[in-house]
Design a protein around this motif. Structure first.
Motif, mmCIF file in Angstrom:
data_model
loop_
_atom_site.group_PDB
_atom_site.id
_atom_site.type_symbol
_atom_site.label_atom_id
_atom_site.label_comp_id
_atom_site.label_asym_id
_atom_site.label_seq_id
_atom_site.Cartn_x
_atom_site.Cartn_y
_atom_site.Cartn_z
ATOM 1 N N ILE A 208 45.817 -19.295 36.945
ATOM 2 C CA ILE A 208 44.469 -18.944 37.387
ATOM 3 C C ILE A 208 43.449 -19.450 36.371
ATOM 4 N N LYS A 209 43.713 -19.149 35.103
ATOM 5 C CA LYS A 209 42.769 -19.497 34.045
ATOM 6 C C LYS A 209 42.533 -20.996 33.961
ATOM 7 N N LYS A 210 43.544 -21.777 34.310
ATOM 8 C CA LYS A 210 43.462 -23.231 34.166
ATOM 9 C C LYS A 210 42.381 -23.838 35.058
ATOM 10 N N ASP A 211 42.255 -23.329 36.286
ATOM 11 C CA ASP A 211 41.376 -23.986 37.259
ATOM 12 C C ASP A 211 40.345 -23.074 37.920
ATOM 13 N N PHE A 212 40.399 -21.758 37.639
ATOM 14 C CA PHE A 212 39.527 -20.846 38.368
ATOM 15 C C PHE A 212 38.832 -19.835 37.459
ATOM 16 N N ILE A 213 37.690 -19.365 37.936
ATOM 17 C CA ILE A 213 37.088 -18.132 37.438
ATOM 18 C C ILE A 213 37.367 -17.080 38.510
ATOM 19 N N LEU A 214 38.055 -16.027 38.142
ATOM 20 C CA LEU A 214 38.453 -15.011 39.117
ATOM 21 C C LEU A 214 37.418 -13.880 39.135
ATOM 22 N N LEU A 215 36.875 -13.628 40.305
ATOM 23 C CA LEU A 215 35.858 -12.587 40.476
ATOM 24 C C LEU A 215 36.408 -11.502 41.393
ATOM 25 N N LYS A 216 36.545 -10.297 40.864
ATOM 26 C CA LYS A 216 37.098 -9.173 41.620
ATOM 27 C C LYS A 216 35.962 -8.360 42.243
ATOM 28 N N VAL A 217 36.034 -8.171 43.544
ATOM 29 C CA VAL A 217 34.980 -7.444 44.258
ATOM 30 C C VAL A 217 35.597 -6.260 44.999
ATOM 31 N N ASP A 218 35.225 -5.060 44.596
ATOM 32 C CA ASP A 218 35.662 -3.858 45.305
ATOM 33 C C ASP A 218 34.738 -3.672 46.497
ATOM 34 N N ILE A 219 35.231 -3.916 47.688
ATOM 35 C CA ILE A 219 34.367 -3.914 48.880
ATOM 36 C C ILE A 219 33.902 -2.498 49.248
ATOM 37 N N GLU A 220 34.480 -1.465 48.601
ATOM 38 C CA GLU A 220 33.998 -0.102 48.826
ATOM 39 C C GLU A 220 32.721 0.169 48.037
ATOM 40 N N ASP A 221 32.467 -0.656 47.001
ATOM 41 C CA ASP A 221 31.303 -0.453 46.135
ATOM 42 C C ASP A 221 30.276 -1.574 46.236
ATOM 43 N N SER A 222 30.720 -2.788 46.602
ATOM 44 C CA SER A 222 29.836 -3.955 46.543
ATOM 45 C C SER A 222 29.985 -4.822 47.785
ATOM 46 N N SER A 223 28.960 -5.638 48.020
ATOM 47 C CA SER A 223 29.021 -6.622 49.105
ATOM 48 C C SER A 223 29.601 -7.921 48.567
ATOM 49 N N LEU A 224 30.255 -8.676 49.412
ATOM 50 C CA LEU A 224 30.815 -9.950 49.000
ATOM 51 C C LEU A 224 29.703 -10.965 48.743
ATOM 52 N N PRO A 225 29.802 -11.721 47.660
ATOM 53 C CA PRO A 225 28.771 -12.727 47.352
ATOM 54 C C PRO A 225 28.978 -14.001 48.164
ATOM 55 N N PHE A 226 28.088 -14.972 47.968
ATOM 56 C CA PHE A 226 28.178 -16.302 48.582
ATOM 57 C C PHE A 226 28.266 -16.244 50.112
ATOM 58 N N ASN A 227 27.634 -15.219 50.691
ATOM 59 C CA ASN A 227 27.561 -15.098 52.161
ATOM 60 C C ASN A 227 28.951 -15.056 52.800
ATOM 61 N N LEU A 228 29.908 -14.434 52.092
ATOM 62 C CA LEU A 228 31.287 -14.408 52.575
ATOM 63 C C LEU A 228 31.530 -13.336 53.643
ATOM 64 N N ALA A 229 30.582 -12.416 53.797
ATOM 65 C CA ALA A 229 30.781 -11.321 54.754
ATOM 66 C C ALA A 229 31.043 -11.846 56.165
ATOM 67 N N LYS A 230 30.411 -12.988 56.489
ATOM 68 C CA LYS A 230 30.587 -13.524 57.847
ATOM 69 C C LYS A 230 31.994 -14.078 58.066
ATOM 70 N N ASN A 231 32.739 -14.319 56.965
ATOM 71 C CA ASN A 231 34.109 -14.834 57.071
ATOM 72 C C ASN A 231 35.155 -13.760 56.777
ATOM 73 N N TYR A 232 34.690 -12.529 56.579
ATOM 74 C CA TYR A 232 35.602 -11.460 56.158
ATOM 75 C C TYR A 232 35.929 -10.559 57.336
ATOM 76 N N ARG A 233 37.214 -10.235 57.492
ATOM 77 C CA ARG A 233 37.657 -9.414 58.624
ATOM 78 C C ARG A 233 38.102 -8.018 58.195
ATOM 79 N N GLY A 234 37.732 -7.633 56.977
ATOM 80 C CA GLY A 234 37.977 -6.266 56.535
ATOM 81 C C GLY A 234 39.340 -6.012 55.929
#
Length: 270
Positions: A208-234
């Motif tokens: 993961i560290k080699k190629d990504f920045i990992l961002l953890k989003v608790d959907i019970e507390d926060s909204s998904l960034p980058f307009n991802l809500a429209k692609n999210y099915r819960g």
């Protein structure tokens, strides 16, 4: 009694070196970091200079790990590691001379990249002899300390209240990485299972560290960034692979075993 005394001396010496390393790090941050950046992955540095002619990072001076490499491990390295006392003296002498009379012609950095550095170098570091000694110890122990502190860490960020998408994208571009969004929830059994059985493994963390920045989003507390809500099915967990322009590349709903998750990372790596 003799063994106990020797052990006490050894512990004191290690503690002393550790203190000097911390002091050296503090001095570097206070007096050197305005010109020299923090750690940048060597793969990114090589690509920047040798493939992109410094157009990606536009570096005008070496990063801290480049300095440590030049001093300790490059073909022009200073002193010999099997004689640390003499090596420290040589490094101190070099630092003192170079900081008093900065000249790119006398640098120990890679000759092919100094053409990109500032020709007019600052000469007002205002470092005492003790400062220079601590800096020498900082560079001598830089690699070992970094490996010790970061060997199994991944860049895991938990979405803060004041999250700034542009800032994260800028960071991803600088590191030439993509962003992996991990949609999770405190009540999600399969998220906890995957955290324990996959994401906690050292080889997975390193991939993961080699190629990504990992961002953890608790959907019970926060909204998904980058307009991802429209692609999210819960479904939790769900992983979203985002490029460093903020565009969705792939979506992976569900929990994954180690083998399949590594394939996901490979599929979305650069």
């Amino acid at each position: 009694m003799l063994i106990k005394t020797l052990l006490l001396i050894s512990v004191f010496f290690i503690t002393y070196l550790s203190a000097d390393f911390k002091e050296g790090k503090k001095i570097f941050l206070q007096k050197c970091s305005s010109c020299h950046s923090k750690y940048i992955d060597m793969k990114i540095i090589k690509k920047n200079f040798f493939e992109n002619e410094n157009k990606t990072l536009k570096m005008t001076s070496p990063s801290e790990n480049m300095l440590a490499y030049a001093i300790m491990d490059s073909p022009k390295h200073l002193g010999e590691k099997d004689d640390p006392e003499m090596q420290q003296i040589e490094i101190e002498e070099f630092l003192k001379d170079y900081l008093e009379n900065p000249d790119l012609n006398n640098t120990i950095c890679e000759g092919r990249i100094i053409q990109y550095y500032n020709k007019k170098l600052p000469s007002n570091y205002d470092l005492s002899s003790e400062d220079i000694s601590n800096l020498a110890i900082y560079f001598m122990n830089y690699k070992e300390e970094r490996l010790k502190n970061n060997s199994t860490k991944i860049e895991l960020k938990v979405l803060p209240n004041n999250f700034n998408e542009e800032k994260l994208l800028k960071e991803a571009k600088k590191q030439q990485k993509r962003i992996l969004i991990y949609a999770t929830a405190k009540t999600c059994h399969f998220c906890k299972k995957m955290d324990k059985e996959v994401l906690s493994l050292s080889d997975v963390k390193n991939e993961i560290k080699k190629d990504f920045i990992l961002l953890k989003v608790d959907i019970e507390d926060s909204s998904l960034p980058f307009n991802l809500a429209k692609n999210y099915r819960g479904m939790t967990p769900t992983f979203f692979a985002i490029n460093n322009d903020g565009k969705l590349q792939n979506k992976y709903p569900g929990s994954w075993n180690k083998k399949d998750f590594l394939l996901i990372l490979k599929e979305n790596s650069k």
